[in-house]
Design an enzyme around this catalytic site. Structure first.
Site, PDB file in Angstrom:
ATOM      1  N   GLU A 114       0.847  -1.207   0.000  1.00  0.00           N
ATOM      2  CA  GLU A 114       0.000   0.000   0.000  1.00  0.00           C
ATOM      3  C   GLU A 114       0.879   1.252   0.000  1.00  0.00           C
ATOM      4  OE1 GLU A 114      -3.336  -0.197   2.712  1.00  0.00           O
ATOM      5  OE2 GLU A 114      -3.481   1.984   2.712  1.00  0.00           O
ATOM      6  N   LYS A 151      -7.588  -1.614  11.158  1.00  0.00           N
ATOM      7  CA  LYS A 151      -6.955  -2.001   9.884  1.00  0.00           C
ATOM      8  C   LYS A 151      -5.742  -1.114   9.639  1.00  0.00           C
ATOM      9  CE  LYS A 151      -6.316  -1.951   5.254  1.00  0.00           C
ATOM     10  NZ  LYS A 151      -5.433  -1.041   4.507  1.00  0.00           N
ATOM     11  N   ASP A 185       4.290 -14.780  11.199  1.00  0.00           N
ATOM     12  CA  ASP A 185       3.023 -15.238  10.630  1.00  0.00           C
ATOM     13  C   ASP A 185       1.970 -14.133  10.805  1.00  0.00           C
ATOM     14  OD1 ASP A 185       0.552 -16.416  10.206  1.00  0.00           O
ATOM     15  OD2 ASP A 185       1.057 -18.282  11.227  1.00  0.00           O
ATOM     16  N   HIS A 230      -2.618   9.999   0.482  1.00  0.00           N
ATOM     17  CA  HIS A 230      -2.786   8.684  -0.130  1.00  0.00           C
ATOM     18  C   HIS A 230      -2.641   8.775  -1.648  1.00  0.00           C
ATOM     19  CE1 HIS A 230      -4.155   4.568   0.134  1.00  0.00           C
ATOM     20  NE2 HIS A 230      -4.879   4.791  -0.949  1.00  0.00           N
TER      21      HIS A 230
END
Ligand code: MEV
Length: 454
Positions: free
Chosen positions: A101, A296, A312, A409
């Site tokens: 991202e 998130k 992991d 962004h």
């Protein structure tokens, strides 16, 4: 009825259905690709070329990657980035981050820079206990099962001594085994609820090996136990597996500063900024729709470090979200408050991480990432990773309550859009310059490319 190996149409899209294949994993890599090309890509050479382009020219390095999993036919690249200037417990770190991202690394770096002049991040591991369970069925008196468990517990522990020997030398091992009666939820359902310390290993293999041995010993000893009836002797193991819910493997990280050290702009004074920030976090504490996105964003930072250090990330994700819902309602993993004219921002998160075992000494980039962090032990890595989450959340909320998220962004996303349109270096240079003073939107980028090319 769809026939195998046929092309069929759903509206205007054509699908190719491959024939059933057996022994696929035993084919050579070249034959696997040949099979794919034939059955999924109409023998178009582009597919084969795409796959082989990503092979490493160093055969032994490629073989190492091939052997990480089954049916490897190529490598899937993700950016390996770094975010400098992280001051954590008075030590300066450059964080390795593996993430696709566009804006995440820039945001982390920005937050690190902001906090390095305000005392940096403080982090502390609160606990490191991991959990595993043997789930079993027993039909009979609970009192007798409890008596049997008390008598068999030393045998259970003894039966794993060869597995725990090395771990004990490193300060880990089995901490406790508890019998849990779960019959109120499911008929005849009981558990051995076991806790472990796994030192610098994430510990999944260690825990699962211990659990499977506990299960075998439990079954064998039950058969020999004179206090049981014939039915009671037949304990049935349903499964033995570690839990990725680790609410006792917790790290806490914090930043704080005097309110007048917070951003102060024409739109928002430092005081207003602090209040708006606290309110934004408070919303994520009461509103699950917001909390999921908020968390998130935290996981953007956490997963990037977890991936770069060969851990992991699915286990970390599962554990973090379960912890966010531990009070019966899903909420923010961070908390912000104003106390005595100070702004305080904290995170508390379970992170079962390892710095030995798994990929840590196998994958050359993972090895490098751990070197970059000064070869941390598991606790240090927990602290660093929690800080990455807190920094990411700080950066996200800072944008959300000031400029909005799209400005930063889309600036970072600009290069992706330009690449989609195969922009030349010269076009990129001109458009990056143009968008320094203009808002980036997909359609505006397209318009400007078309203009340049007209
Ligand atoms: C985007 O990947 C993450 C954010 O949506 C997080 C947030 O809203 O806090 C920006």
């Amino acid at each position: 009825m769809i026939k195998q190996n046929s092309i069929f149409e759903a509206s205007t899209i054509k699908y190719i259905m491959a024939p059933v294949v057996s022994g696929f994993s035993k084919l050579s890599k070249a034959d696997k690709i040949k099979w794919l090309a034939e059955h999924h890509f109409s023998n178009d050479a582009t597919a084969t070329n795409t796959l082989t382009t990503y092979w490493n020219s160093d055969d032994s390095l490629q073989q190492l990657h091939d052997e990480f999993t089954e049916n490897t036919i190529s490598n899937y690249y993700l950016p390996f980035s770094v975010a400098p200037n992280f001051l954590i417990n008075n030590t300066r770190y450059t964080l390795p981050m593996t993430i696709e991202e566009s804006s995440v690394v820039a945001a982390a770096s920005k937050a690190a820079k902001f906090w390095q002049n305000r005392g940096g991040f403080k982090a502390e591991v609160l606990s490191t206990v991991k959990v595993g369970q043997v789930h079993f069925t027993y039909t009979g008196s609970y009192k007798k099962l409890a008596q049997f468990f008390t008598s068999v517990k030393p045998d259970l522990l003894q039966s794993v001594s060869s597995i725990t020997r090395n771990m004990e030398k490193r300060g880990g091992g089995v901490q406790e085994i508890e019998l849990r009666d779960k019959t109120a939820e499911i008929d005849n359902y009981y558990q051995l609820h076991c806790t472990f310390e796994t030192a610098d290993a994430m510990g999944a293999n260690f825990i699962n090996s211990c659990l499977e041995q506990f299960a075998k010993t439990l079954v064998t000893k039950a058969k020999q136990y004179n206090g049981f009836s014939e039915t009671e002797k037949n304990i049935e193991i349903i499964m033995s597996i570690l839990s990725n819910y680790v609410p006792q493997c917790i790290v806490r990280a914090e930043v704080s500063c005097a309110i007048d050290e917070l951003p102060n702009t024409d739109q928002l004074s430092s005081q207003q900024y602090a209040k708006k920030f606290v309110r934004a976090v408070r919303i994520a504490e009461v509103e699950p729709y917001r909390a999921v996105t908020h968390n998130k964003g935290i996981m953007n930072g956490i997963d990037a470090v977890v991936l770069a250090t060969g851990n992991d990330f699915r286990a970390i994700e599962a554990g973090a979200h379960a912890y966010a819902a531990k009070d019966g309602k899903y909420k923010s993993l961070t908390h912000a408050e104003i106390k005595d004219d100070r702004f305080i921002f904290t995170i508390e998160i379970p992170l079962a991480l390892g710095t030995v075992g798994g990929l840590t000494s196998l994958h050359p980039l993972v090895k490098l990432a751990l070197q970059l962090l000064g070869k941390p032990n598991a606790k240090k890595l927990m602290e660093i990773t929690a800080v990455a989450g807190l920094a990411q959340n700080f950066a996200a909320i800072n944008s959300l309550i000031t400029t909005g998220i799209q400005q930063g962004h889309m600036k970072m996303h600009l290069m992706n859009i330009l690449n989609q349109f195969n922009a030349t270096d010269q076009e990129k240079e001109q458009l990056v310059e143009y968008f320094k003073t203009n808002t980036v939107t997909h359609s505006e980028v397209v318009t400007q490319i078309e203009k340049l090319r007209a």
